[in-house]
Design a protein around this motif. Structure first.
Motif, PDB file in Angstrom:
ATOM      1  N   ALA A  98      -0.240  -6.350  -2.966  1.00  0.00           N
ATOM      2  CA  ALA A  98      -0.761  -5.068  -2.355  1.00  0.00           C
ATOM      3  C   ALA A  98      -0.079  -4.775  -1.082  1.00  0.00           C
ATOM      4  CB  ALA A  98      -2.508  -5.525  -2.037  1.00  0.00           C
ATOM      5  N   LEU A  99      -0.314  -3.501  -0.594  1.00  0.00           N
ATOM      6  CA  LEU A  99       0.228  -2.935   0.636  1.00  0.00           C
ATOM      7  C   LEU A  99      -1.072  -2.330   1.115  1.00  0.00           C
ATOM      8  CD1 LEU A  99       3.553  -1.312  -0.570  1.00  0.00           C
ATOM      9  CD2 LEU A  99       3.357  -3.205   0.840  1.00  0.00           C
ATOM     10  N   GLY A 100      -1.011  -2.293   2.634  1.00  0.00           N
ATOM     11  CA  GLY A 100      -2.085  -1.565   3.352  1.00  0.00           C
ATOM     12  C   GLY A 100      -1.485  -1.043   4.609  1.00  0.00           C
ATOM     13  N   ALA A 101      -1.995   0.287   5.026  1.00  0.00           N
ATOM     14  CA  ALA A 101      -1.447   1.053   6.134  1.00  0.00           C
ATOM     15  C   ALA A 101      -2.694   1.072   7.135  1.00  0.00           C
ATOM     16  CB  ALA A 101      -1.238   2.451   5.843  1.00  0.00           C
ATOM     17  N   TYR A 102      -2.599   0.583   8.264  1.00  0.00           N
ATOM     18  CA  TYR A 102      -3.875   0.457   9.186  1.00  0.00           C
ATOM     19  C   TYR A 102      -3.016   1.077  10.573  1.00  0.00           C
ATOM     20  CZ  TYR A 102      -4.880  -3.680   5.878  1.00  0.00           C
ATOM     21  OH  TYR A 102      -5.113  -4.041   4.921  1.00  0.00           O
ATOM     22  N   GLU A 103      -4.168   1.570  11.194  1.00  0.00           N
ATOM     23  CA  GLU A 103      -4.073   2.277  12.526  1.00  0.00           C
ATOM     24  C   GLU A 103      -5.355   1.596  13.318  1.00  0.00           C
ATOM     25  OE1 GLU A 103      -3.604   6.673  14.368  1.00  0.00           O
ATOM     26  OE2 GLU A 103      -5.030   6.276  12.543  1.00  0.00           O
ATOM     27  N   VAL A 104      -4.681   1.019  14.516  1.00  0.00           N
ATOM     28  CA  VAL A 104      -5.690   0.496  15.446  1.00  0.00           C
ATOM     29  C   VAL A 104      -5.717   1.777  16.482  1.00  0.00           C
ATOM     30  CG1 VAL A 104      -5.736  -1.053  17.785  1.00  0.00           C
ATOM     31  CG2 VAL A 104      -4.611  -1.832  15.527  1.00  0.00           C
ATOM     32  N   ARG A 105      -7.005   1.959  16.647  1.00  0.00           N
ATOM     33  CA  ARG A 105      -7.428   3.374  17.272  1.00  0.00           C
ATOM     34  C   ARG A 105      -8.247   2.865  18.593  1.00  0.00           C
ATOM     35  NH1 ARG A 105      -9.428   7.706  12.719  1.00  0.00           N
ATOM     36  NH2 ARG A 105      -7.408   8.130  12.088  1.00  0.00           N
ATOM     37  N   GLU A 106      -7.500   3.115  19.669  1.00  0.00           N
ATOM     38  CA  GLU A 106      -8.044   2.844  20.895  1.00  0.00           C
ATOM     39  C   GLU A 106      -9.225   3.728  21.463  1.00  0.00           C
ATOM     40  OE1 GLU A 106      -7.093   0.347  23.131  1.00  0.00           O
ATOM     41  OE2 GLU A 106      -5.547  -0.452  21.564  1.00  0.00           O
ATOM     42  N   MET A 114      -4.519   1.695   1.115  1.00  0.00           N
ATOM     43  CA  MET A 114      -4.348   0.500   0.543  1.00  0.00           C
ATOM     44  C   MET A 114      -4.281   0.654  -0.964  1.00  0.00           C
ATOM     45  SD  MET A 114      -8.152  -1.377   1.096  1.00  0.00           S
ATOM     46  CE  MET A 114      -9.546  -0.455   1.033  1.00  0.00           C
ATOM     47  N   GLU A 115      -3.093  -0.229  -1.353  1.00  0.00           N
ATOM     48  CA  GLU A 115      -3.176  -0.042  -2.949  1.00  0.00           C
ATOM     49  C   GLU A 115      -2.604  -1.592  -3.235  1.00  0.00           C
ATOM     50  OE1 GLU A 115      -0.031   2.073  -6.201  1.00  0.00           O
ATOM     51  OE2 GLU A 115      -0.033   2.808  -3.948  1.00  0.00           O
ATOM     52  N   SER A 116      -3.113  -1.840  -4.536  1.00  0.00           N
ATOM     53  CA  SER A 116      -2.662  -3.217  -5.180  1.00  0.00           C
ATOM     54  C   SER A 116      -1.592  -2.718  -6.033  1.00  0.00           C
ATOM     55  CB  SER A 116      -3.838  -3.840  -5.915  1.00  0.00           C
ATOM     56  OG  SER A 116      -4.570  -2.890  -7.065  1.00  0.00           O
ATOM     57  N   GLN A 117      -0.962  -3.797  -6.486  1.00  0.00           N
ATOM     58  CA  GLN A 117       0.086  -3.798  -7.476  1.00  0.00           C
ATOM     59  C   GLN A 117      -0.326  -3.355  -8.845  1.00  0.00           C
ATOM     60  OE1 GLN A 117      -0.561  -8.350  -9.210  1.00  0.00           O
ATOM     61  NE2 GLN A 117       1.415  -8.097  -8.238  1.00  0.00           N
ATOM     62  N   LYS A 123      -4.578  -8.734 -13.015  1.00  0.00           N
ATOM     63  CA  LYS A 123      -4.106 -10.012 -13.006  1.00  0.00           C
ATOM     64  C   LYS A 123      -4.713 -10.664 -11.879  1.00  0.00           C
ATOM     65  CE  LYS A 123       0.441 -12.102 -12.024  1.00  0.00           C
ATOM     66  NZ  LYS A 123       2.029 -11.941 -11.992  1.00  0.00           N
ATOM     67  N   TYR A 124      -5.122 -10.073 -10.948  1.00  0.00           N
ATOM     68  CA  TYR A 124      -5.966 -10.513  -9.582  1.00  0.00           C
ATOM     69  C   TYR A 124      -6.979  -9.787  -9.192  1.00  0.00           C
ATOM     70  CZ  TYR A 124      -1.372 -13.146  -8.849  1.00  0.00           C
ATOM     71  OH  TYR A 124      -0.174 -13.847  -8.993  1.00  0.00           O
ATOM     72  N   TRP A 125      -7.894 -10.057  -8.795  1.00  0.00           N
ATOM     73  CA  TRP A 125      -9.037  -9.374  -7.966  1.00  0.00           C
ATOM     74  C   TRP A 125      -9.343  -9.739  -6.733  1.00  0.00           C
ATOM     75  CZ3 TRP A 125     -13.748 -11.703  -7.832  1.00  0.00           C
ATOM     76  CH2 TRP A 125     -14.229 -12.998  -8.675  1.00  0.00           C
ATOM     77  N   GLY A 126     -10.058  -9.049  -6.033  1.00  0.00           N
ATOM     78  CA  GLY A 126     -10.553  -9.502  -4.706  1.00  0.00           C
ATOM     79  C   GLY A 126      -9.404  -8.989  -3.806  1.00  0.00           C
ATOM     80  N   ILE A 127      -8.426  -8.186  -4.209  1.00  0.00           N
ATOM     81  CA  ILE A 127      -7.541  -7.687  -3.319  1.00  0.00           C
ATOM     82  C   ILE A 127      -8.195  -6.721  -2.468  1.00  0.00           C
ATOM     83  CG2 ILE A 127      -5.517  -6.339  -3.283  1.00  0.00           C
ATOM     84  CD1 ILE A 127      -4.383  -7.608  -6.181  1.00  0.00           C
ATOM     85  N   GLY A 128      -8.712  -5.819  -2.756  1.00  0.00           N
ATOM     86  CA  GLY A 128      -9.511  -4.860  -1.551  1.00  0.00           C
ATOM     87  C   GLY A 128     -10.355  -5.334  -0.664  1.00  0.00           C
ATOM     88  N   ARG A 129     -11.169  -6.510  -1.044  1.00  0.00           N
ATOM     89  CA  ARG A 129     -11.737  -6.984   0.105  1.00  0.00           C
ATOM     90  C   ARG A 129     -10.813  -7.904   0.915  1.00  0.00           C
ATOM     91  NH1 ARG A 129     -17.120  -8.623   0.277  1.00  0.00           N
ATOM     92  NH2 ARG A 129     -17.625 -10.326   1.440  1.00  0.00           N
ATOM     93  N   ALA A 130      -9.937  -8.529   0.412  1.00  0.00           N
ATOM     94  CA  ALA A 130      -8.850  -9.172   1.142  1.00  0.00           C
ATOM     95  C   ALA A 130      -8.315  -8.047   2.250  1.00  0.00           C
ATOM     96  CB  ALA A 130      -7.755  -9.939   0.582  1.00  0.00           C
ATOM     97  N   LEU A 131      -7.770  -6.939   1.712  1.00  0.00           N
ATOM     98  CA  LEU A 131      -7.270  -5.870   2.616  1.00  0.00           C
ATOM     99  C   LEU A 131      -8.203  -5.484   3.765  1.00  0.00           C
ATOM    100  CD1 LEU A 131      -5.486  -3.862  -0.291  1.00  0.00           C
ATOM    101  CD2 LEU A 131      -4.287  -5.393   1.616  1.00  0.00           C
TER     102      LEU A 131
END
Length: 174
Positions: free
Chosen positions: A65-73, A83-86, A98-106
Motif C-alpha cells: 500500500a501507499l499513503g499520503a499524509y499531511e501534518v497540519r500544524e 491511501m491505496e492498497s496494491q 491477498k491481504y486485508w486490514g491494510i486500510g486500518r494499518a494506514l
C-alpha cells in the motif's frame, strides 16, 4: 514497554508484520507497472502535493500500500490525503484480496504521526464514496466534520477513544 508494530492479515488469517517507510521513486513507479494500480502515484498531483508519501511493505519487500499524509500544524492533526492498497488487495479491483486490514494499518500510521507530532492522535480523511463513508464510521469510529468547501468529499475525524482503540491494536509488549 510497548512497541508500535504494524501488521496486516493474509487470506488464511495469518498476521503479517509490515513496515512503513518514506516511499521511494521505485515504490511510486510500481503503481504504473502491471497490474496497474487505481492511481498513478508518480503524477504531479500527488508528488507535488507536499504530502509525506509512505510505503507499506512486507518483510520480504512486497509493496502492499501507499499513503499520503499531511501534518497540519494549524489544525493540530494529521490529514490522510490519500491511501491505496496494491491491486491484489484492493477490494474495488479483486473479489478475494491477498491481504486485508491494510486500510486500518494506514490509518494507524496516521494516528502514530499525529501522536508523534503531539496532536493527541487526531486524524482526518475524506470519504471518496458513500461506501467508504459508511466503512469509516462503522469500522473506525469516524465522525463527520465540516469539510474545507461545499461540494467536497465528506470529511471524517478519528479521535479520542476511536483513535486510541486503533492505535493500541498495534502496540505489543517487549
Amino acid at each position: 514497554m510497548a512497541w508500535f508494530r504494524l501488521y496486516i492479515w493474509s487470506t488464511n488469517r495469518t498476521k503479517i508484520y509490515v513496515t512503513m517507510s518514506k516511499a521511494t521513486v521505485q515504490d511510486l513507479e510500481r503503481t504504473k507497472a502491471f497490474p496497474q494500480w487505481q492511481t498513478d502515484w508518480t503524477s504531479e498531483y500527488i508528488t507535488g502535493s507536499g504530502a509525506d508519501l509512505y510505503a507499506l511493505k512486507t518483510r520480504e519487500g512486497e509493496l502492499t500500500a501507499l499513503g499520503a499524509y499531511e501534518v497540519r500544524e494549524r489544525t493540530m492533526g494529521v490529514h490522510i490525503i490519500y491511501m491505496e492498497s496494491q491491486v491484489e488487495s484492493n477490494p474495488t479491483k479483486t473479489k478475494t484480496p491477498k491481504y486485508w486490514g491494510i486500510g486500518r494499518a494506514l490509518i494507524a500510521w496516521g494516528i502514530k504521526l499525529s501522536v508523534d507530532a503531539g496532536f493527541n492522535g487526531d486524524v482526518t480523511l475524506d470519504a471518496k464514496t458513500s461506501e467508504l463513508a459508511k466503512h469509516y464510521e462503522a469500522d473506525f469510529g469516524a465522525i463527520p466534520v465540516p469539510g474545507p468547501r461545499a461540494g467536497a468529499a465528506p470529511r471524517y475525524l478519528i479521535c479520542d477513544e476511536a483513535a486510541q482503540l486503533i492505535f493500541t491494536d498495534y502496540l505489543e509488549e517487549v
